[in-house]
Design an enzyme around this catalytic site. Structure first.
Site, PDB file in Angstrom:
ATOM      1  N   GLU A   7       0.812  -1.215   0.000  1.00  0.00           N
ATOM      2  CA  GLU A   7       0.000   0.000   0.000  1.00  0.00           C
ATOM      3  C   GLU A   7       0.845   1.264   0.000  1.00  0.00           C
ATOM      4  OE1 GLU A   7      -3.633   1.686   2.743  1.00  0.00           O
ATOM      5  OE2 GLU A   7      -3.629  -0.419   2.160  1.00  0.00           O
ATOM      6  N   ASP A 110      -2.881  -3.150   2.735  1.00  0.00           N
ATOM      7  CA  ASP A 110      -3.363  -3.393   4.098  1.00  0.00           C
ATOM      8  C   ASP A 110      -4.483  -4.422   4.091  1.00  0.00           C
ATOM      9  OD1 ASP A 110      -1.554  -1.653   5.138  1.00  0.00           O
ATOM     10  OD2 ASP A 110      -2.999  -0.141   5.786  1.00  0.00           O
ATOM     11  N   TYR A 314      -1.688  -4.840  13.512  1.00  0.00           N
ATOM     12  CA  TYR A 314      -2.458  -3.990  12.595  1.00  0.00           C
ATOM     13  C   TYR A 314      -3.453  -3.127  13.372  1.00  0.00           C
ATOM     14  CZ  TYR A 314      -5.367  -2.769   8.557  1.00  0.00           C
ATOM     15  OH  TYR A 314      -6.066  -2.092   7.595  1.00  0.00           O
TER      16      TYR A 314
END
Length: 699
Positions: A7, A110, A314
């Site tokens: 990303e 992501d 995350y």
């Protein structure tokens, strides 16, 4: 060759180091049979109405409902037009070249709804047909990347996630474009912004603000009796409240005459407080706002940085639980905190299992630290890292045990109550210190050992005058809670968890929604509270009874999007319902009389002579789109008043303004501000004796 697309560049570098892609190229890295490239977030998005032949804001165009959406490279505004970002075009060309040469694509954007959309939009825009697999990991540690590369999943496993992301993107476009244009047409001038999620969020802020300001406090009275037993002094409060001081004073005289209180009951109860659940993004943002005053956006930015530095898992997660396989790592992760200056003294050798629930982990588990030592952190990064590490210790700690005592007393027929609490075993509260407990019960007191029949003396009687209080203005913390529960007030942690899928926005998008309201000048911060501007209130008052402001309905849309992501709802049916909804709100907005109540000052435009210049919070702008005269309120670090702006616009020049700050030297100076021949602002310096005045471009 296998092509991996991440990303952003920082994530790509971490992955490239693991797969051996060490040779730097323009826009990618190569080596070991891999090419690792990257996006810069959303490189591709949905085209604006002009791409479908709809220009300007015209009643006859609405509602705009494209049969097929067109994908375009990221757009940037140049003057009054949007053009493709040159940087995005360059990177897309590189990605297309790599995709055309690839034997296989590995998707490493992501691991979430927006990350999936970023890749699929790029993949579709460059018209790629190469097969792809998905790297789905919850941290960026070397070990997590290696294990993830060994367990790549078929790209088709995430088709429903993409359909959900695309449905969200198209719904936001359809509702936002049509509602904003309809309101702007009804207003008659200016550009007004509405959105599928932003408008219900604004509605919650404005309704609370108006409720608070319209609240009429009611005065009441209560007796507070000071007494004691042995060396312990304590106070008790009357069970009844009194509407008038006269009645309260008479009752106080009765209590004084009695001379003593009689304990009529003592109820002791041992209470166990279970450890809190782990953080998801929203609860982290709420606590960071309460404790450190961080905005939701700031907390997300810091957490994202910690994740990309491999220190935490995350961050854009909506779960507060971990799965059983992740639990196997927890003892080791807890052990890494032994050297931590704040937590080293509290390490539970036998962590509990309250946050372990496979059924409540979907895309990502809750926020936890990684095995990588967190070194070199900034002050703000350390605060957020310590919150996550400390919450992990709390969540896996022992329960906190208290003894709560409720006492009733009587004097002269008047009843009193007292409440006390003793910590028997602090358990998880030891992590940050048992004394940090946040309590809202101001009536709690330290009680001696009382038994039924005790008769402590009345030492003093106080008549307290109090007032009822309104609900406080929203802070970002309370607004995040309201968004999470679609406006419902829910305190119970388990009940809040159950409501998550029907909230408005997602953990990943709520910060951006709040920031949008700031950028639209709909709200401002006053210390920690969120306050609507006149412009924001104007929008709210115009649409508060319309479907566009319906918080519950927006929550239902979010629940529907979640069902699309799990394959339990058809994306086409959702899209058709959004089109019907957009048609309804457009008709509502076009038919209403928009009473402007923003009280913004305005004056005729000196440049085009036909338009009207409206003075907003940060800028004065001509409403004639062909003119575009713009004057920023802040010039040379000095904020111009409305009066000064009106003087500039009507006379071509302000009076002398003192305390302007030079952008070059940082020193203060005095000057008037004037227009040049092109209606750009310049400094007009006061003429001195024997010397002509001078003008210089303002900044």
């Amino acid at each position: 060759m296998k092509v991996i697309i991440a990303e952003k560049p920082s994530v790509a570098r971490s992955i490239a180091a693991i797969v051996g892609a060490t040779v730097k190229k323009d826009g990618y890295m190569e080596g070991g049979g891999y090419a690792v490239t990257w996006a810069f977030g959303h490189l591709v998005g949905l085209a604006m109405p002009e791409a479908y032949g709809f220009t300007g804001f015209r009643r006859e165009n609405l509602p705009i409902l494209p049969k097929e959406f067109t994908l375009v490279p990221r757009q940037v505004r140049e003057g009054k037009e949007y053009k493709a970002d040159s940087g995005a075009l360059k990177q897309l060309k590189i990605i297309k070249g790599l995709f055309d040469r690839a034997d296989e694509i590995i998707v490493a954007t992501d691991a979430g709804r927006e990350g999936e959309l970023i890749f699929r939009f790029i993949y579709n825009y460059v018209e790629c047909h190469t097969s792809f697999r998905r790297l789905w990991i919850s941290s960026l540690t070397d070990r997590a990347i290696r294990e993830g590369m060994q367990a790549l999943r078929p790209g088709s496993d995430y088709d429903n996630l993409y359909l959900s992301a695309r449905a969200r993107s198209q719904a936001d476009w359809i509702v936002g474009i049509n509602a904003s244009q309809a309101l702007s047409i009804s207003a008659g001038s200016g550009a007004w912004s509405l959105g599928r999620v932003q408008t219900p969020t604004l509605a919650m802020i404005c309704s609370r603000y108006l409720e608070n300001k319209d609240f009429i406090p009611q005065t009441y009275f209560r007796l507070k009796v000071h007494t004691g037993k042995g060396a312990t002094a304590f106070a008790v409060l009357s069970a009844d409240k009194y509407d008038s001081r006269g009645v309260a004073d008479q009752t106080a005289a009765i209590v004084k005459a009695a001379g003593e209180l009689t304990v009529t009951s003592v109820v002791k109860k041992e209470v166990r407080q279970e450890p809190p659940l782990l953080y998801d993004l929203t609860t982290l943002q709420k606590d960071a706002n309460k404790r450190h005053g961080f905005s939701a956006d700031k907390t997300l930015t810091i957490a994202q940085g910690l994740y990309e530095s491999k220190f935490i898992s995350y961050p854009r997660t909506g779960s507060r639980y971990i799965s059983a396989d992740v639990m196997e790592e927890i003892p080791h992760l807890i052990a890494t905190l032994r050297a931590h200056p704040k937590f080293g003294g509290y390490i539970d050798a036998r962590p509990g299992t309250r946050p372990v629930n496979d059924a409540k982990v979907t895309d990502h588990h809750a926020l936890i630290i990684t095995e990588d030592p967190a070194r070199g952190l900034s002050e703000d990064q350390q605060l957020v890292y310590d919150m996550i590490a400390g919450r992990m210790l709390e969540a896996f700690g022992e329960g906190c045990v208290k003894e709560n005592t409720a006492v009733t007393l009587e004097a002269g027929g008047v009843h009193f109550v007292a409440k006390g609490s003793i910590m028997l075993h602090p358990g998880w509260r030891n992590v940050f210190g048992a004394d940090r407990e946040e309590t809202t019960d101001e009536d709690l007191t330290v009680l001696p050992d009382l038994t039924e029949g005790d008769k402590p003396a009345v030492r003093d009687v106080e008549v307290q005058e109090r007032q009822t209080k309104p609900k406080p203005l929203h802070t970002e913390a309370t607004l995040l809670s309201a968004m999470e529960s679609a406006g419902r007030e829910i305190e119970n942690e388990e009940e809040r968890e159950a409501m998550k899928d029907a909230g408005i926005g997602t953990p990943a998008t709520r910060a951006a929604i709040i920031e949008t309201l700031f950028s639209r000048e709909y709200i401002v911060r006053e210390k920690k509270t969120l306050v609507p501007t006149n412009k924001g209130l104007t929008v709210y008052l115009a649409v508060r009874d319309k479907k566009i402001a319906d918080v519950a309905m927006t929550g239902q849309w979010e629940a529907a999007l979640a069902k699309i992501g799990t394959g339990d709802m058809d994306a086409g049916a959702f899209h058709r319902s959004i089109e019907v909804y957009a048609s309804q709100i457009t008709a509502e907005l076009l038919d209403m009389a928009f009473a402007r109540q923003d009280n913004l000052q305005s004056c005729p435009c000196p440049k085009c002579k036909s338009g009207n210049v409206v003075i907003f919070n940060k800028v004065a702008k001509c409403q004639n789109e062909a003119c575009g005269l713009t004057v920023w309120r802040t010039i040379a670090k000095k904020e111009l008043s409305d009066t000064q702006l009106i003087s500039l616009l009507t006379n071509g020049k302000t009076g002398i303004i003192k305390g302007l700050i030079s952008g070059k030297t940082g020193k203060p100076f005095d000057a008037a501000i004037a227009f040049d021949a092109d209606y750009k602002t310049v400094f007009d310096f006061e003429q001195k004796k024997g010397k002509p005045g001078s003008k210089r471009k303002s900044k």
